[in-house]
Design an enzyme around this catalytic site. Structure first.
Site, PDB file in Angstrom:
ATOM      1  N   GLU A   1      44.094 -46.870 -30.637  1.00 35.38           N
ATOM      2  CA  GLU A   1      45.119 -48.079 -30.899  1.00 35.38           C
ATOM      3  C   GLU A   1      45.983 -48.451 -29.389  1.00 35.38           C
ATOM      4  OE1 GLU A   1      48.413 -47.126 -33.279  1.00 35.38           O
ATOM      5  OE2 GLU A   1      47.286 -47.255 -35.132  1.00 35.38           O
TER       6      GLU A   1
ATOM      7  N   GLU B   1      42.841 -45.689 -40.372  1.00 32.92           N
ATOM      8  CA  GLU B   1      44.163 -45.230 -41.044  1.00 32.92           C
ATOM      9  C   GLU B   1      44.617 -46.163 -41.958  1.00 32.92           C
ATOM     10  OE1 GLU B   1      47.205 -44.822 -37.750  1.00 32.92           O
ATOM     11  OE2 GLU B   1      45.526 -43.767 -36.570  1.00 32.92           O
TER      12      GLU B   1
END
Length: 532
Positions: free
Chosen positions: A311, A417
């Site tokens: 991320e 995720e």
């Protein structure tokens, strides 16, 4: 995750029979001893001389023995290998460092295990793109997150400003940080969990790692290197139960996104600011070190996927600089592994949209690369406002279309995720001491989007014991529609996350859902599927 955010085994020898024998023979032994003493006293001249000079004889023997033993001891000491420096990963196996670690199998690298009938044994290549990745994240274990293990942060007052792993370690100090974090490593995930994960039907486990597993600098308070030992132990558990491991670098020096799960909340200092390039170069060196280790034959089958960096907040960075870092890291890694060898590499979309990567990962240049996206409903105020029936179906048309397009135009794509949360009410989900979008209390002074719902409240939202049958049914439907959507439009998925401490945040806690019935007993067999 996006935010606003045996003891040693000792054998005792019993001596009951020899004690009894001594009791029965004491009288005879005493008589024999007297006879031997008499023979010595009445012996010849040589015997008498030795008796009279016994202490000098013993002294001479002692000198000779010492003269012989000391060189031998010195040779042994000089030949003993020194311990590797703590900044390297070329360490002994974990059980040699930690006697409490369970012993490894007799064959430490036996890859014959098979997680379930739906996936090949570890000794065979996993057919990515043919069999879906069905994976689970071990979030909050080797990189600590407040909403997964809140008790580590509840011990402080608000004024202490302990909000991430950096401030936690700094506040505790080196010794206490080591004690608390090692206890957390030791107890939060155990071999029993890996056995359960295999029973749940998963075929992959994603393990987020902090850069401090490889190295720390003097200005970083993190507990160094220890998490690396636990990672290796986890991989060996995966080997035992046939579970492939995705190792993923979850943090970058300086923070790649400014969120607490990057290790440090606040400013982004990866490819940004005075030390941006320095931190990016250091991150790359850490990646290279990890790749060099897992490229060895004994680990290749166990770690077939490597997450290069979790991320990075590309929407707050210069995209061209991140693209260049992606290019450089790929070239550096493939210089180590070979162009067509080594683990598959995942690169995160950086929250700028999967379509932003169309054409970037040219398959003629980028080999064995996966584009990774994280899909969460609760961070989109539009979807959060939808009725439950529409939320449960949203993955089937909204996310599936996006993933299909990415698979065609960008690169093989996976969902690294996702969860079943439909709001951001989870404790510490957005950060320690921060509010929620759901109640319009998150960063009111900033530009963060809020829900237009004056009556929305987080009260009892996370009290799973009060969830009724209808809500549990919705959670199962929402979860399984996501699973089916991701499997029919990408190469697979990883749920975030396996567990939270004492089920503190139940919408993020797969193990609780598995126990309570809103998660499938076997992820290879689901009830709710998207309509074609």
């Amino acid at each position: 995750m996006q935010e606003n955010s045996d003891r040693p085994f000792v054998t005792e020898l019993t001596t009951n029979s020899s004690i009894g024998y001594a009791d029965e023979k004491r009288e005879g032994d005493s008589s024999q001893q007297k006879q031997r003493q008499g023979a010595t006293a009445t012996g010849g001249p040589t015997t008498r001389w030795m008796q009279n000079n016994k202490k000098w004889i013993l002294f001479g023997i002692a000198i000779i023995a010492a003269a012989t033993a000391i060189p031998i001891i010195l040779v042994i000491a000089l030949r003993k290998p020194t311990e590797p420096p703590p900044s390297t990963i070329q360490k002994k196996q974990p059980e040699e460092h930690h006697p409490d670690f369970p012993p490894l199998p007799e064959d430490q690298f036996d890859n014959s295990a098979q997680a379930n009938p739906y996936t090949p044994p570890l000794s065979e290549p996993f057919p990515y793109g043919k069999i879906p990745i069905r994976g689970i994240n071990l979030g909050g274990w080797l990189v600590i997150e407040p909403f997964i293990t809140p008790s580590l942060f509840d011990q402080f007052s608000k004024s202490d400003n302990v909000i991430d792993e950096h401030s936690l370690c700094k506040k505790l100090g080196p010794k206490e940080a080591l004690r608390q974090i090692q206890e957390h490593y030791e107890t939060f995930i155990t071999e029993e969990d890996f056995a359960k994960i295999a029973k749940m039907g998963f075929n992959h486990v994603r393990i987020p790692m902090g850069h401090w597993a490889i190295e720390v600098t003097q200005d970083e308070p993190y507990v160094p290197h220890l998490s690396w030992e636990y990672l290796l132990r986890a991989i060996q558990w995966g080997r035992k139960y046939g579970l492939r491991i995705m190792v993923e670098l979850h943090t970058a020096p300086g923070s790649q996104n400014g969120w607490n799960h990057s290790g440090r909340y606040g400013q982004i200092a990866f490819l940004n600011g005075v030390h941006g390039e320095e931190n990016a170069n250091r991150t790359l060196k850490i990646v290279e070190t990890m790749i060099e280790f897992f490229n060895k034959p004994e680990w290749q089958d166990m770690v077939p996927i490597f997450g290069v960096l979790n991320e990075p907040a590309i929407f707050q960075l210069e995209k061209k600089r991140v693209e260049k870092w992606y290019e450089d890291s790929y070239d550096s890694i493939r210089n180590i592994t070979g162009v067509n060898d080594g683990p598959y590499l995942t690169y995160h979309d950086g929250f700028i949209g999967l379509d932003s990567w169309n054409g970037f990962f040219d398959q003629n240049r980028y080999k064995r690369v996966i584009l990774e996206s994280h899909m969460y409903l609760m961070f989109d105020e539009g979807i959060v406002s939808l009725p439950r029936e529409e939320q449960a179906q949203f993955p089937c048309h909204g996310w599936r279309a996006i993933l299909n397009d990415s698979m065609k135009n960008a690169a093989p794509t996976m969902v690294g995720e996702f969860s079943i949360a439909t709001n951001d009410c989870g404790k510490y989900l957005n950060g320690v001491g921060l509010g929620t979008r759901y109640e319009n209390t998150l960063h009111k002074e900033s530009s963060a989007k809020q829900l237009q719902c004056p009556t929305c409240t987080c009260e009892n939202v996370e009290n799973w014991k009060k969830w009724d049958k209808n809500y549990r049914h919705f959670l199962q439907s929402f979860l399984e529609h996501q699973i089916d959507s991701f499997e029919t439009s990408s190469i697979g998925w990883f749920f975030w996350t396996y567990k939270t401490e004492n089920h503190a945040n139940p919408h993020w806690d797969y193990s609780l859902g598995w126990e309570q019935g809103w998660a499938p007993k076997d992820v290879n067999n689901i009830t709710y599927k998207c309509e074609n």
